[in-house]
Write an enzyme that holds these catalytic residues in place. Sequence first.
Site: not given
Length: 262
Positions: A20, A39, A144, A157, A161, A192
């Site tokens: 993304i 990155d 997300s 997670y 988020k 991805t």
Amino acid sequence: MSKAEFEGKVALITAAAAGIGYAIAREWTRKGGTAVISDLAADALEAAASAIRSDGGRVHACLANVRHRADIEHAFAETQRFAGGLDALFNVAGTNMPKNVEEMDDDEWHAIMETNLTSVYRACHLAIPEMRRRGGGAIVNIASIAGILAENRCGAYSASKAGVVMLTKNMAMDFGRDNIRVNAICPGSTRTPRVENYWKRSPTGRSELVDLCAIKRSAEPEEIAAPAVFLASSGASYITGAILVVDGGLTAGFRVPTFDRY
Ligand SMILES: NC(=O)c1ccc[n+]([C@@H]2O[C@H](COP(=O)([O-])OP(=O)(O)OC[C@H]3O[C@@H](n4cnc5c(N)ncnc54)[C@H](O)[C@@H]3O)[C@@H](O)[C@H]2O)c1
């Protein structure tokens, strides 16, 4: 949005070597903006920068692991050095590890929290004074659907988020008067490298996920990048504190089998 939309505008994009983040960098530079891409994967980052450059984009690559405060500071210093300021920040970096709370240890919990949530705080902490100095700016956080609907075996997670969702709304309230808009995108299943990796490990994973969507396919990264870049554009000048779900209808509702048979 014309090509001139982002002429003279500078964006910093985390996790932009693939997925993304890379799609956002491409969209931003194709519309005339300058991108600083960061990155932790050095080779992939250089390859991404070369691809954008050969497409005519103005880009600078900066190695940074968002888990480390010093790396984030370095990315901001590089943005300043290369482009002289910052107009848009895309917080994209994120990680997941399907484990429930009982299975997880402290290190794993902190790794997910630092990557997904603390990094957003740290990057915004640096971006906000710089954007204020420029007269405003836009922050787009990639959260997300797991931040609004719990996902099984993804406690850390989902919690991280959900934290991004709420931090987005808080910052929108706190910095609107500085002409800084803060919004989030909640992607659903997007093709991805990370997700393709899941599908390799679980061959039925793709069809299982696709089946949950109203639009019976996963998103391409470009389908998440386009609305993310829109949120940083002048077309979104009155949008702040918005949580834009881009999930092919995955969270639109639930199926009642009885009604299909009625
Ligand atoms: N792909 C999906 O289906 C999906 C769904 C919902 C939300 N998201 C969110 O979108 C964002 C991007 O996901 P993706 O699937 O494109 O990512 P990805 O896992 O495919 O990786 C994209 C890039 O992130 C980099 N990266 C990973 N950890 C990093 C770190 N600590 N510091 C810097 N770079 C790092 C990787 O090197 C890679 O180049 C994440 O926040 C993710 O949680 C993705």
